[in-house]
Design a protein around this motif. Structure first.
Motif, PDB file in Angstrom:
ATOM      1  N   PRO A  27       0.790  -1.226   0.000  1.00  0.00           N
ATOM      2  CA  PRO A  27       0.000   0.000   0.000  1.00  0.00           C
ATOM      3  C   PRO A  27       0.830   1.289   0.000  1.00  0.00           C
ATOM      4  O   PRO A  27       1.979   1.300   0.448  1.00  0.00           O
ATOM      5  CB  PRO A  27      -0.789  -0.102   1.309  1.00  0.00           C
ATOM      6  CG  PRO A  27       0.092  -0.896   2.210  1.00  0.00           C
ATOM      7  CD  PRO A  27       0.830  -1.870   1.329  1.00  0.00           C
ATOM      8  N   GLY A  28       0.202   2.358  -0.433  1.00  0.00           N
ATOM      9  CA  GLY A  28       0.726   3.704  -0.192  1.00  0.00           C
ATOM     10  C   GLY A  28       0.333   4.118   1.215  1.00  0.00           C
ATOM     11  O   GLY A  28      -0.223   3.310   1.967  1.00  0.00           O
ATOM     12  N   ARG A  29       0.590   5.353   1.560  1.00  0.00           N
ATOM     13  CA  ARG A  29       0.279   5.785   2.930  1.00  0.00           C
ATOM     14  C   ARG A  29      -0.262   7.203   2.939  1.00  0.00           C
ATOM     15  O   ARG A  29      -0.066   7.970   1.995  1.00  0.00           O
ATOM     16  CB  ARG A  29       1.508   5.734   3.830  1.00  0.00           C
ATOM     17  CG  ARG A  29       2.696   6.595   3.391  1.00  0.00           C
ATOM     18  CD  ARG A  29       3.047   7.717   4.334  1.00  0.00           C
ATOM     19  NE  ARG A  29       4.025   8.625   3.757  1.00  0.00           N
ATOM     20  CZ  ARG A  29       3.725   9.632   2.970  1.00  0.00           C
ATOM     21  NH1 ARG A  29       2.468   9.880   2.656  1.00  0.00           N
ATOM     22  NH2 ARG A  29       4.673  10.421   2.477  1.00  0.00           N
ATOM     23  N   ILE A  30      -0.965   7.519   4.016  1.00  0.00           N
ATOM     24  CA  ILE A  30      -1.246   8.917   4.332  1.00  0.00           C
ATOM     25  C   ILE A  30      -0.379   9.265   5.534  1.00  0.00           C
ATOM     26  O   ILE A  30       0.266   8.389   6.119  1.00  0.00           O
ATOM     27  CB  ILE A  30      -2.734   9.153   4.690  1.00  0.00           C
ATOM     28  CG1 ILE A  30      -3.152   8.249   5.861  1.00  0.00           C
ATOM     29  CG2 ILE A  30      -3.621   8.916   3.464  1.00  0.00           C
ATOM     30  CD1 ILE A  30      -4.377   8.723   6.581  1.00  0.00           C
ATOM     31  N   ALA A  47      -0.457   6.090   8.104  1.00  0.00           N
ATOM     32  CA  ALA A  47      -1.285   4.878   8.013  1.00  0.00           C
ATOM     33  C   ALA A  47      -1.213   4.363   6.583  1.00  0.00           C
ATOM     34  O   ALA A  47      -1.165   5.156   5.639  1.00  0.00           O
ATOM     35  CB  ALA A  47      -2.731   5.207   8.368  1.00  0.00           C
ATOM     36  N   ALA A  48      -1.207   3.058   6.427  1.00  0.00           N
ATOM     37  CA  ALA A  48      -1.281   2.469   5.084  1.00  0.00           C
ATOM     38  C   ALA A  48      -2.718   2.613   4.584  1.00  0.00           C
ATOM     39  O   ALA A  48      -3.662   2.626   5.378  1.00  0.00           O
ATOM     40  CB  ALA A  48      -0.893   1.002   5.137  1.00  0.00           C
ATOM     41  N   GLY A 180       1.506  -1.335   8.052  1.00  0.00           N
ATOM     42  CA  GLY A 180       0.151  -0.811   8.216  1.00  0.00           C
ATOM     43  C   GLY A 180      -0.812  -1.807   8.857  1.00  0.00           C
ATOM     44  O   GLY A 180      -0.677  -3.020   8.682  1.00  0.00           O
ATOM     45  N   ILE A 181      -1.772  -1.288   9.614  1.00  0.00           N
ATOM     46  CA  ILE A 181      -2.792  -2.128  10.258  1.00  0.00           C
ATOM     47  C   ILE A 181      -4.162  -1.561   9.880  1.00  0.00           C
ATOM     48  O   ILE A 181      -4.368  -0.341   9.956  1.00  0.00           O
ATOM     49  CB  ILE A 181      -2.657  -2.088  11.800  1.00  0.00           C
ATOM     50  CG1 ILE A 181      -1.266  -2.548  12.236  1.00  0.00           C
ATOM     51  CG2 ILE A 181      -3.743  -2.948  12.469  1.00  0.00           C
ATOM     52  CD1 ILE A 181      -1.007  -2.404  13.729  1.00  0.00           C
ATOM     53  N   GLU A 373      -9.282   4.263   2.772  1.00  0.00           N
ATOM     54  CA  GLU A 373      -9.518   3.467   3.982  1.00  0.00           C
ATOM     55  C   GLU A 373      -8.171   3.055   4.524  1.00  0.00           C
ATOM     56  O   GLU A 373      -7.258   2.758   3.754  1.00  0.00           O
ATOM     57  CB  GLU A 373     -10.334   2.227   3.631  1.00  0.00           C
ATOM     58  CG  GLU A 373     -11.811   2.521   3.600  1.00  0.00           C
ATOM     59  CD  GLU A 373     -12.616   1.345   3.099  1.00  0.00           C
ATOM     60  OE1 GLU A 373     -12.231   0.193   3.400  1.00  0.00           O
ATOM     61  OE2 GLU A 373     -13.604   1.596   2.388  1.00  0.00           O
ATOM     62  N   LEU A 374      -8.060   3.023   5.845  1.00  0.00           N
ATOM     63  CA  LEU A 374      -6.783   2.648   6.445  1.00  0.00           C
ATOM     64  C   LEU A 374      -6.684   1.122   6.400  1.00  0.00           C
ATOM     65  O   LEU A 374      -7.618   0.413   6.797  1.00  0.00           O
ATOM     66  CB  LEU A 374      -6.686   3.162   7.874  1.00  0.00           C
ATOM     67  CG  LEU A 374      -6.979   4.668   8.034  1.00  0.00           C
ATOM     68  CD1 LEU A 374      -6.560   5.146   9.407  1.00  0.00           C
ATOM     69  CD2 LEU A 374      -6.317   5.506   6.950  1.00  0.00           C
ATOM     70  N   SER A 375      -5.571   0.642   5.910  1.00  0.00           N
ATOM     71  CA  SER A 375      -5.512  -0.771   5.528  1.00  0.00           C
ATOM     72  C   SER A 375      -4.239  -1.460   5.998  1.00  0.00           C
ATOM     73  O   SER A 375      -3.333  -0.827   6.534  1.00  0.00           O
ATOM     74  CB  SER A 375      -5.610  -0.881   3.997  1.00  0.00           C
ATOM     75  OG  SER A 375      -6.773  -0.240   3.557  1.00  0.00           O
TER      76      SER A 375
END
Ligand code: GLA
Length: 382
Positions: A27-30, A47-48, A180-181, A373-375
């Protein structure tokens, strides 16, 4: 959404290489807050997300390796013992860099083929590069049973970026993408490289990204310059990282640094403090406070650290005019990419529309709105 990407890379891979690949999503992240603090040993809050890179990878028995960037419709063939960086800005440097850094650790890999495709545009400030690096190292670790830990893998990804891409990045992006979680953001201490997960549930508020769709040139060299400035001030102060300095400490060297560098170091010290406060605000569900810290972060990035741009400042100014947006700021390295907005759910549509319209009439180009969405972090897809 990533299912479609996975399907596509898988199909292409079996079509071209006629063998079942290993499938990986990375994933990318914020980042909620804590910008340019990572390489100063400080705190960040990433977050991922559910957007990133899907990769299909498998061993090759043809005596050479192939990497295909599906988005760009671009293919490179290479030999593992003849690797060197391609010309600046080439996508293959992310792949070559990871391979070279694995080899530097005396780990043996064989030839392989990889096909990847992403759904975050490069330059969005959402770390498509870290996602790609992580997908490569994760895949190779699995295929060739290298026995690397996730921590080792992200250090390899980071070194690839330093030595092959030429950006002296911190560890935030690779960490967030790997660790990430789902539904959580990670309050990461970049000195110990350990994080605490925070469940993110803003109830009637949410995070919204708006991409300026610009990436100003020179952003890489400007990034490296910021990092060197911070390191030289740490050295003056006799500490390893600016994270360990207080504003009072910084005062003691005020006559030895340029006013612009003084402001940069001050920004880092203040941003680190904001990131610690933000963790408390999230814990207490104090969204007003979190929002105001986010606005302060942007002001610091723009006025003191000087990594914003007209487009980002404009979008943050639009947010400020809307009382339903509690906080907004530029996200990532800067000079373009996205703003992150903390906004009332009920107002998302109206704000996205009005900000997009205003942006278009000001800059005569479109911005893009992303729902995220956080993933989960980098993982194998069965
Ligand atoms: C880029 C870098 C990160 C971090 C951010 C700014 O994304 O890759 O390491 O420094 O910029 O916070």
């Amino acid at each position: 959404m990533s299912d479609k990407l996975i399907k596509e890379v898988k199909q292409k891979f079996t079509e071209i290489f006629t063998i079942e690949p290993l499938l990986i999503f990375s994933p990318g992240r914020i980042n909620i807050i804590g910008e340019h603090t990572d390489y100063n040993g400080g705190f960040v809050f990433p977050a991922a997300v559910d957007k990133g890179i899907a990769a299909a990878i498998q061993k090759s028995d043809t005596g050479s390796s192939t990497a295909i960037a599906l988005d760009l419709d671009s293919t490179v063939q290479f030999e593992l013992d003849k690797l060197k960086p391609s010309k600046e800005g080439s996508w293959e440097n992310y792949v070559f860099g990871v391979v070279a850094e694995i080899q530097n650790r005396n780990k043996i890999i064989g030839d392989f083929n990889i096909i990847f495709k992403g759904n975050i545009p490069g330059g969005a400030g959402m770390s498509s590069s870290a996602a790609l690096e992580n997908s490569v190292v994760f895949g190779l670790n699995e295929l060739f049973e290298l026995g690397l830990t996730k921590h080792e893998m992200i250090l390899i990804s980071q070194k690839a970026e330093h030595n092959y891409v030429g950006v002296n990045c911190g560890i935030m992006d690779q960490y967030a993408s790997m660790f990430g979680i789902k539904d959580h953001a990670l309050h990461l201490d970049c000195r110990t490289i350990e994080s605490r997960p925070y469940k993110i549930d803003f109830k009637d508020h949410q995070l919204l990204l708006i991409n300026t769709n610009v990436k100003h040139s020179l952003s890489d060299s400007a990034y490296n310059d910021r990092r060197s400035a911070c390191e030289s001030i740490s050295e003056l102060l006799g500490i390893d990282f600016l994270r360990d300095a207080t504003e009072a400490d910084l005062e003691t060297v005020i006559n030895k640094v340029t006013p612009t560098n003084y402001q940069k170091a001050l920004y880092v010290i203040q941003e680190n403090a904001r990131t610690i406060k933000a963790a408390k605000a999230i814990k207490n569900n104090d969204l007003e406070l979190l929002g105001s810290l986010i606005y302060q972060s942007h002001a610091g990035l723009s006025d003191q650290y000087k990594v914003s741009c007209a487009e980002l400042d404009f979008l943050v100014a639009q947010a400020k005019k809307n009382k339903h947006v509690l906080g907004a700021r530029m996200m990532g390295g800067g000079f373009g990419g996205c703003t992150i907005n903390l906004i009332a759910r009920s107002e998302v549509k109206a704000f996205a529309e009005s900000a997009s319209k205003a942006y278009k009439s000001k800059f005569d180009k479109d911005c893009s709105v992303y729902f995220i969405e956080l993933s989960e972090g980098t993982h194998i897809v069965k």
